[in-house]
Design a protein around this motif. Sequence first.
Motif, PDB file in Angstrom:
ATOM      1  N   PHE A   1       1.496  24.583   7.702  1.00  0.00           N
ATOM      2  CA  PHE A   1       0.459  25.134   8.569  1.00  0.00           C
ATOM      3  C   PHE A   1       0.350  24.352   9.880  1.00  0.00           C
ATOM      4  CE2 PHE A   1      -3.984  25.232  10.013  1.00  0.00           C
ATOM      5  CZ  PHE A   1      -4.094  26.587  10.279  1.00  0.00           C
ATOM      6  N   THR A   2       0.313  23.029   9.771  1.00  0.00           N
ATOM      7  CA  THR A   2       0.180  22.190  10.961  1.00  0.00           C
ATOM      8  C   THR A   2       1.348  22.386  11.917  1.00  0.00           C
ATOM      9  OG1 THR A   2      -0.999  20.539   9.661  1.00  0.00           O
ATOM     10  CG2 THR A   2      -0.076  19.821  11.766  1.00  0.00           C
ATOM     11  N   MET A   3       2.557  22.346  11.381  1.00  0.00           N
ATOM     12  CA  MET A   3       3.713  22.472  12.260  1.00  0.00           C
ATOM     13  C   MET A   3       3.891  23.904  12.751  1.00  0.00           C
ATOM     14  SD  MET A   3       4.206  19.459  12.611  1.00  0.00           S
ATOM     15  CE  MET A   3       5.234  19.820  13.992  1.00  0.00           C
ATOM     16  N   GLY A   4       3.451  24.872  11.969  1.00  0.00           N
ATOM     17  CA  GLY A   4       3.482  26.248  12.453  1.00  0.00           C
ATOM     18  C   GLY A   4       2.585  26.416  13.672  1.00  0.00           C
ATOM     19  N   CYS A   5       1.380  25.868  13.597  1.00  0.00           N
ATOM     20  CA  CYS A   5       0.463  25.927  14.745  1.00  0.00           C
ATOM     21  C   CYS A   5       1.033  25.171  15.940  1.00  0.00           C
ATOM     22  CB  CYS A   5      -0.901  25.361  14.367  1.00  0.00           C
ATOM     23  SG  CYS A   5      -1.811  26.364  13.192  1.00  0.00           S
ATOM     24  N   TRP A   6       1.594  23.996  15.678  1.00  0.00           N
ATOM     25  CA  TRP A   6       2.160  23.200  16.761  1.00  0.00           C
ATOM     26  C   TRP A   6       3.330  23.927  17.420  1.00  0.00           C
ATOM     27  CZ3 TRP A   6       6.869  21.009  17.872  1.00  0.00           C
ATOM     28  CH2 TRP A   6       6.875  20.076  18.885  1.00  0.00           C
ATOM     29  N   LEU A   7       4.189  24.555  16.614  1.00  0.00           N
ATOM     30  CA  LEU A   7       5.348  25.253  17.167  1.00  0.00           C
ATOM     31  C   LEU A   7       4.929  26.485  17.964  1.00  0.00           C
ATOM     32  CD1 LEU A   7       7.905  24.921  14.285  1.00  0.00           C
ATOM     33  CD2 LEU A   7       8.152  24.039  16.603  1.00  0.00           C
ATOM     34  N   VAL A   8       3.917  27.212  17.477  1.00  0.00           N
ATOM     35  CA  VAL A   8       3.430  28.377  18.235  1.00  0.00           C
ATOM     36  C   VAL A   8       2.899  27.921  19.592  1.00  0.00           C
ATOM     37  CG1 VAL A   8       1.604  30.116  18.291  1.00  0.00           C
ATOM     38  CG2 VAL A   8       2.994  29.850  16.245  1.00  0.00           C
ATOM     39  N   ALA A   9       2.125  26.850  19.600  1.00  0.00           N
ATOM     40  CA  ALA A   9       1.601  26.331  20.869  1.00  0.00           C
ATOM     41  C   ALA A   9       2.730  25.846  21.774  1.00  0.00           C
ATOM     42  CB  ALA A   9       0.610  25.203  20.606  1.00  0.00           C
ATOM     43  N   ALA A  10       3.700  25.145  21.209  1.00  0.00           N
ATOM     44  CA  ALA A  10       4.811  24.632  22.013  1.00  0.00           C
ATOM     45  C   ALA A  10       5.641  25.772  22.599  1.00  0.00           C
ATOM     46  CB  ALA A  10       5.689  23.715  21.168  1.00  0.00           C
TER      47      ALA A  10
ATOM     48  N   GLY B   1       0.800  -1.202   0.000  1.00  0.00           N
ATOM     49  CA  GLY B   1       0.000   0.000   0.000  1.00  0.00           C
ATOM     50  C   GLY B   1       0.834   1.253   0.000  1.00  0.00           C
ATOM     51  N   TYR B   2       2.124   1.122  -0.196  1.00  0.00           N
ATOM     52  CA  TYR B   2       3.036   2.248  -0.189  1.00  0.00           C
ATOM     53  C   TYR B   2       2.895   3.023  -1.493  1.00  0.00           C
ATOM     54  CZ  TYR B   2       7.397   4.840  -0.296  1.00  0.00           C
ATOM     55  OH  TYR B   2       8.328   5.835  -0.375  1.00  0.00           O
ATOM     56  N   SER B   3       2.908   4.301  -1.389  1.00  0.00           N
ATOM     57  CA  SER B   3       2.920   5.129  -2.590  1.00  0.00           C
ATOM     58  C   SER B   3       3.907   6.265  -2.369  1.00  0.00           C
ATOM     59  CB  SER B   3       1.533   5.691  -2.880  1.00  0.00           C
ATOM     60  OG  SER B   3       1.187   6.640  -1.913  1.00  0.00           O
ATOM     61  N   LEU B   4       4.241   6.954  -3.419  1.00  0.00           N
ATOM     62  CA  LEU B   4       5.142   8.089  -3.283  1.00  0.00           C
ATOM     63  C   LEU B   4       4.470   9.258  -2.590  1.00  0.00           C
ATOM     64  CD1 LEU B   4       7.000   8.070  -6.686  1.00  0.00           C
ATOM     65  CD2 LEU B   4       7.815   7.308  -4.478  1.00  0.00           C
ATOM     66  N   GLN B   5       3.194   9.163  -2.381  1.00  0.00           N
ATOM     67  CA  GLN B   5       2.458  10.248  -1.763  1.00  0.00           C
ATOM     68  C   GLN B   5       2.447  10.063  -0.248  1.00  0.00           C
ATOM     69  OE1 GLN B   5       1.403  12.969  -2.981  1.00  0.00           O
ATOM     70  NE2 GLN B   5       0.723  13.536  -0.974  1.00  0.00           N
ATOM     71  N   HIS B   6       3.360  10.719   0.426  1.00  0.00           N
ATOM     72  CA  HIS B   6       3.343  10.739   1.882  1.00  0.00           C
ATOM     73  C   HIS B   6       2.452  11.880   2.314  1.00  0.00           C
ATOM     74  CE1 HIS B   6       6.522   7.866   2.061  1.00  0.00           C
ATOM     75  NE2 HIS B   6       7.363   8.641   1.430  1.00  0.00           N
ATOM     76  N   GLU B   7       2.153  11.935   3.534  1.00  0.00           N
ATOM     77  CA  GLU B   7       1.377  13.051   4.057  1.00  0.00           C
ATOM     78  C   GLU B   7       2.285  14.146   4.587  1.00  0.00           C
ATOM     79  OE1 GLU B   7      -1.834  13.470   3.671  1.00  0.00           O
ATOM     80  OE2 GLU B   7      -1.851  11.574   2.606  1.00  0.00           O
ATOM     81  N   GLY B   8       3.506  14.182   4.139  1.00  0.00           N
ATOM     82  CA  GLY B   8       4.418  15.247   4.523  1.00  0.00           C
ATOM     83  C   GLY B   8       5.190  14.972   5.803  1.00  0.00           C
ATOM     84  N   GLU B   9       5.370  13.707   6.156  1.00  0.00           N
ATOM     85  CA  GLU B   9       6.064  13.401   7.409  1.00  0.00           C
ATOM     86  C   GLU B   9       7.494  13.925   7.418  1.00  0.00           C
ATOM     87  OE1 GLU B   9       5.150  10.331   5.663  1.00  0.00           O
ATOM     88  OE2 GLU B   9       3.204  10.028   6.573  1.00  0.00           O
ATOM     89  N   HIS B  10       8.180  13.786   6.298  1.00  0.00           N
ATOM     90  CA  HIS B  10       9.560  14.258   6.245  1.00  0.00           C
ATOM     91  C   HIS B  10       9.611  15.776   6.349  1.00  0.00           C
ATOM     92  CE1 HIS B  10       9.830  10.288   4.282  1.00  0.00           C
ATOM     93  NE2 HIS B  10      10.946  10.221   4.979  1.00  0.00           N
TER      94      HIS B  10
END
Length: 115
Positions: free
Chosen positions: A86-95, A18-27
């Motif tokens: 966006f996700t990591m920006g929000c997480w970093l602001v909260a952290a 089920g692996y594809s080149l489409q990650h959800e941006g983990e890297h």
Amino acid sequence: MFYSIGRPDLHHLIKVSGYSLQHEGEHTVSLIVVYAILVIQLWGPSSRLWGRFLLVCIAFVIILGIGISRIYFRLNYPSNIIGSYFTMGCWLVAAIYFYGRWEKRQVKQKAINKC
């Protein structure tokens, strides 16, 4: 020499796992966190305004370059990269916010204990 196993077909592995080149941006997410935490750690020792500005500019270029390179090499869709930013920006602001509150509480607790 007497016993060998053929190499598996890559397309078969993709279908099976089920692996594809489409990650959800983990890297992208992990690299944003690493470089942002590095900036936070280097923020304190750099007391001059131009040093902090240069630090933020370098980190911004590196993080932006990571996202562009992942799009260029077709490892992620642009929407995944923007979502990761966006996700990591929000997480970093909260952290950073909660770390600041914790640090202020520690300083206040030390002052109370000193008296």
